[in-house]
Design a protein around this motif. Structure first.
Motif, PDB file in Angstrom:
ATOM      1  N   SER A   1      29.952  38.529  50.838  1.00 32.68           N
ATOM      2  CA  SER A   1      30.260  39.877  51.057  1.00 32.68           C
ATOM      3  C   SER A   1      31.653  39.787  51.842  1.00 32.68           C
ATOM      4  O   SER A   1      31.539  40.417  53.087  1.00 32.68           O
TER       5      SER A   1
ATOM      6  N   THR B   1      29.738  44.719  46.515  1.00 34.53           N
ATOM      7  CA  THR B   1      30.344  44.565  45.266  1.00 34.53           C
ATOM      8  C   THR B   1      30.913  45.958  44.567  1.00 34.53           C
ATOM      9  O   THR B   1      31.606  46.022  43.622  1.00 34.53           O
TER      10      THR B   1
ATOM     11  N   LYS C   1      32.267  37.740  46.804  1.00 33.25           N
ATOM     12  CA  LYS C   1      31.143  38.649  46.781  1.00 33.25           C
ATOM     13  C   LYS C   1      29.785  37.869  47.395  1.00 33.25           C
ATOM     14  O   LYS C   1      29.012  38.459  47.847  1.00 33.25           O
TER      15      LYS C   1
END
Lengths: 110, 117
Positions: free
Chosen positions: B77, B30, B74
């Protein structure tokens, strides 16, 4: 935005030095100290060599060096080795969070 | 170890849609911009756009604005590059990379996209 201008090809013999230029404008190369250089061998992903004009990435031999004057950045490779034969790309920050690559230069080690 | 692992090669027909992925590991996904780069066959690298997975802030090169969509999840990922209607001229290798300051320090292995009727 036009690509940064690089020579299509350069060559040198083992042990010699070569310099690859990268010409932009005051809106990219000349305006920021954010020029990076990438090495790409055939069929492989690019590899960061130089960043912030002059800084070598971790593990990159000190035979590789970068510089800038006005709107032109340069990558110099001294003591050429056969494994340096590859394509080289410059890249510059070009405002508003975007960047621009050069057209690429093919380095031939004779 | 920082790694970016991209999805596998794709073969599509003109007009089809496609979404390819780039999964990051070994770093805080992030907190870094992810860049997408195109390389057409036998040609040079082209900077397409970037995304900050932390807040999905996205920027595009003028050449690619409106042609592709960059997104990220996020929670897993992963960054994405997608097309709603592929053209033959989209045939290329696509790389994702992690941006540190302004340099692309870590690269994925690339995803080859072939668009052919």
């Amino acid at each position: 935005q036009s690509a940064l201008t690089q020579p299509r090809s350069v060559s040198g013999s083992p042990g010699q030095s070569v310099t690859i230029s990268c010409t932009g404008t005051s809106s990219d190369v000349g305006g920021y100290n954010y020029v990076s250089w990438y090495q790409q061998h055939p069929g492989k992903a690019p590899k960061l060599m130089i960043y912030d004009v002059t800084k070598r990435s971790s593990g990159v031999p000190d035979r590789f060096s970068g510089s800038k004057s006005g709107n032109t950045a340069s990558l110099t490779i001294s003591g050429l080795q056969p494994e340096d034969e590859a394509d080289y790309y410059c890249c510059s920050y070009a405002r508003t969070y975007t960047s621009l690559f050069g057209g690429g230069t093919k380095l031939t080690v004779l | 170890e920082v790694q970016l692992v991209q999805s596998g090669a794709e073969v599509k027909k003109p007009g089809e849609s496609l979404k390819i992925s780039c999964k990051g590991s070994g770093f805080s996904f992030t907190n870094y911009w992810i860049v997408w780069v195109r390389q057409m066959p036998g040609k040079g690298l082209e900077w397409m756009g970037i995304i900050y997975p932390g807040d999905s802030d996205t920027r595009y090169s003028p050449s690619f604005q409106g042609q592709v969509t960059i997104s990220a999840d996020k929670s897993i990922s992963t960054a994405y590059l997608q097309w709603s209607s592929l053209k033959a001229s989209d045939t290329a290798m696509y790389y994702c990379a992690r941006k540190l300051s302004e340099e692309m320090a870590n690269w994925g292995q690339g995803t080859m996209v072939t668009v052919s009727s």
